[in-house]
Design a protein around this motif. Sequence first.
Motif, mmCIF file in Angstrom:
data_model
loop_
_atom_site.group_PDB
_atom_site.id
_atom_site.type_symbol
_atom_site.label_atom_id
_atom_site.label_comp_id
_atom_site.label_asym_id
_atom_site.label_seq_id
_atom_site.Cartn_x
_atom_site.Cartn_y
_atom_site.Cartn_z
ATOM 1 N N PRO A 120 48.405 31.274 29.449
ATOM 2 C CA PRO A 120 49.100 30.475 30.462
ATOM 3 C C PRO A 120 50.526 30.141 30.023
ATOM 4 N N LEU A 121 51.474 30.350 30.893
ATOM 5 C CA LEU A 121 52.889 30.075 30.626
ATOM 6 C C LEU A 121 53.341 29.012 31.623
ATOM 7 N N GLY A 122 53.489 27.795 31.120
ATOM 8 C CA GLY A 122 53.851 26.701 32.004
ATOM 9 C C GLY A 122 55.328 26.694 32.348
ATOM 10 N N TYR A 123 55.647 26.356 33.593
ATOM 11 C CA TYR A 123 57.033 26.256 34.034
ATOM 12 C C TYR A 123 57.094 25.467 35.320
ATOM 13 N N VAL A 124 58.277 25.068 35.697
ATOM 14 C CA VAL A 124 58.486 24.430 36.993
ATOM 15 C C VAL A 124 59.439 25.318 37.792
ATOM 16 N N PRO A 125 59.323 25.329 39.113
ATOM 17 C CA PRO A 125 60.206 26.171 39.934
ATOM 18 C C PRO A 125 61.672 25.873 39.640
ATOM 19 N N GLY A 126 62.443 26.946 39.459
ATOM 20 C CA GLY A 126 63.853 26.816 39.122
ATOM 21 C C GLY A 126 64.134 27.171 37.673
ATOM 22 N N GLN A 127 63.096 27.263 36.839
ATOM 23 C CA GLN A 127 63.310 27.594 35.434
ATOM 24 C C GLN A 127 63.359 29.107 35.226
ATOM 25 N N THR A 153 69.442 49.693 42.314
ATOM 26 C CA THR A 153 69.762 48.881 41.137
ATOM 27 C C THR A 153 68.917 47.622 40.992
ATOM 28 N N VAL A 154 68.051 47.328 41.944
ATOM 29 C CA VAL A 154 67.279 46.083 41.907
ATOM 30 C C VAL A 154 65.791 46.379 41.932
ATOM 31 N N ALA A 155 65.066 45.712 41.055
ATOM 32 C CA ALA A 155 63.606 45.806 41.028
ATOM 33 C C ALA A 155 63.014 44.401 40.948
ATOM 34 N N VAL A 156 61.855 44.225 41.561
ATOM 35 C CA VAL A 156 61.084 42.995 41.442
ATOM 36 C C VAL A 156 59.865 43.318 40.594
ATOM 37 N N LEU A 157 59.739 42.632 39.464
ATOM 38 C CA LEU A 157 58.635 42.864 38.535
ATOM 39 C C LEU A 157 57.660 41.701 38.600
ATOM 40 N N THR A 158 56.392 42.015 38.741
ATOM 41 C CA THR A 158 55.334 41.016 38.658
ATOM 42 C C THR A 158 54.665 41.174 37.295
ATOM 43 N N ILE A 159 54.605 40.074 36.545
ATOM 44 C CA ILE A 159 54.172 40.111 35.142
ATOM 45 C C ILE A 159 53.005 39.160 34.936
ATOM 46 N N ALA A 165 56.838 29.994 42.902
ATOM 47 C CA ALA A 165 56.181 28.766 42.482
ATOM 48 C C ALA A 165 54.932 29.138 41.681
ATOM 49 N N PRO A 166 54.456 28.239 40.796
ATOM 50 C CA PRO A 166 53.277 28.562 39.994
ATOM 51 C C PRO A 166 52.092 29.005 40.850
ATOM 52 N N ARG A 167 51.398 30.040 40.373
ATOM 53 C CA ARG A 167 50.244 30.594 41.071
ATOM 54 C C ARG A 167 48.974 30.347 40.259
ATOM 55 N N ASP A 168 47.865 30.281 40.966
ATOM 56 C CA ASP A 168 46.588 30.072 40.284
ATOM 57 C C ASP A 168 46.270 31.203 39.322
ATOM 58 N N ASN A 169 46.695 32.432 39.647
ATOM 59 C CA ASN A 169 46.388 33.577 38.780
ATOM 60 C C ASN A 169 47.376 33.745 37.627
ATOM 61 N N GLY A 170 48.399 32.884 37.562
ATOM 62 C CA GLY A 170 49.340 32.892 36.455
ATOM 63 C C GLY A 170 50.404 33.963 36.517
ATOM 64 N N LEU A 171 50.419 34.799 37.542
ATOM 65 C CA LEU A 171 51.419 35.861 37.645
ATOM 66 C C LEU A 171 52.808 35.282 37.935
ATOM 67 N N ILE A 172 53.833 35.918 37.376
ATOM 68 C CA ILE A 172 55.205 35.509 37.658
ATOM 69 C C ILE A 172 56.000 36.722 38.129
ATOM 70 N N ASP A 173 56.978 36.467 38.989
ATOM 71 C CA ASP A 173 57.905 37.498 39.453
ATOM 72 C C ASP A 173 59.273 37.251 38.846
ATOM 73 N N ILE A 174 59.971 38.324 38.509
ATOM 74 C CA ILE A 174 61.385 38.229 38.159
ATOM 75 C C ILE A 174 62.145 39.266 38.971
ATOM 76 N N HIS A 175 63.386 38.944 39.325
ATOM 77 C CA HIS A 175 64.264 39.845 40.058
ATOM 78 C C HIS A 175 65.317 40.361 39.079
ATOM 79 N N VAL A 176 65.445 41.661 38.965
ATOM 80 C CA VAL A 176 66.347 42.248 37.978
ATOM 81 C C VAL A 176 67.304 43.215 38.658
ATOM 82 N N THR A 219 53.008 37.804 25.388
ATOM 83 C CA THR A 219 53.041 39.215 25.757
ATOM 84 C C THR A 219 52.717 39.315 27.240
ATOM 85 N N GLY A 220 53.581 39.971 27.991
ATOM 86 C CA GLY A 220 53.384 40.085 29.425
ATOM 87 C C GLY A 220 53.150 41.529 29.838
ATOM 88 N N GLU A 221 52.172 41.743 30.696
ATOM 89 C CA GLU A 221 51.909 43.067 31.250
ATOM 90 C C GLU A 221 52.538 43.176 32.630
#
Length: 438
Positions: A211-218, A200-206, A239-250, A188-190
Amino acid sequence: MRGRDGPASAIPDGYAASAVPPQFARTENSADLAREEGPACIAAGDFDRRAIKELLADMAANPDGAMEYLYARLFTAHPQLRGLFPHAMTQTRAVVFRDLTALIGGLDDLQRTERALAQVARDHRKFGVKDKHYGPFFDAIMAMAEHVAGQSWTTEAAASWRAATDWFAAVMAAAAAADADLQPAWWTGEIVQHDRRTDTVAVLTIRPDRPLGYVPGQYVQVQTPRWPRIWRSYSIANAPRDNGLIDIHVRAVPGGMVSTALVSHCATGDTVLLGAARGEMRVPDDPRRDLVCVAGGTGLAPLKAITEAVVGAAGQGRRRAITLYVGVRRKRDLYDARDLETLRLSYPPLTVIQVAELELDFAGRVGRLPEVVWTHPSFRECDVYVAGPAGLVSSAAQLLAKRVPSGRLHHDPIEALQLARRPARIDRLSPPAAGPAN
């Protein structure tokens, strides 16, 4: 590269690494029993592949009829399962037929088939698939095969199909059980920040709840409460952040239910569901090789993550040069220019080249992105990454293949990107609105 409801940066909903379909697999055993008995079944793969593949031509002669029969049998025998599927089944039937024929056609390579089945099982955990769902789907597959075969259906063919579906089930059950030991079915992401960059474009920080593990490019698949049965895949843009936040471009596109919801109807404080990170894009390990990144539209997302990772890993030794081409139709579509400029100032070996296709007075480069990238001085000792809409990736890959060795030219599969362009009338199951499946 992957993305979405349309020409975006990610890869399709639920299709990203999947080569085969089944929303369900067959087994009457629990996950624990699958762990115990699975390996023996997996090692066997002992069935007549020829007898199974002989039905391909009959299925291809009337794919709509074959899939209609499959789902009619499934829903007649198990009407409670109908609610797990979209109201419109046209795309569901088409995709399942495509993936089923790919699975059957590739049975000569059992190891590859096993990997594909395992990936499907892992991907489908987030759709709420459980052991009790397995039998009905594969029973319907069996009934469909008998129906298509008609008078040519024999005892031997039935035995081969049953052995094959049992093997499919063993592989999938074991893979799903192993994956469950490692990570949840979904997160569940906030949404902690919703930045509307353009119309038409938004950047969402979630912020994921775990913890959601990933490597850059996934990329990750995203589901909104507004459309609980529909998932879309979006590349993680950092790239992975210490606080675990991720960005997506939509980017919201016409007919794109998920993308429109994320851009226009979501706000800070809202929640979404996230699938496990998938995808084979990787930051190159060889410090001697520079990077050329080619991003069309929100295809910038995975390449920005890769760029951030290289910048963050730079030490006192040689610093890799990175050339990032960012292609848009018009200057106003450059939604992330400020962040890229900040990144460029922090890392002098990074060169950002903005390319506009329809802006004659543009201060950057003007023209179609693939042709502009073609003029890059040298691709010697470079890894080249391409991300964006399917048409861009296809044309850029074909053009650059003349100058870049195949092992150093990286992009998502074209077929997956083409699926990502379709509006979100998705043919996959979804988990409940919140909470893990039991």
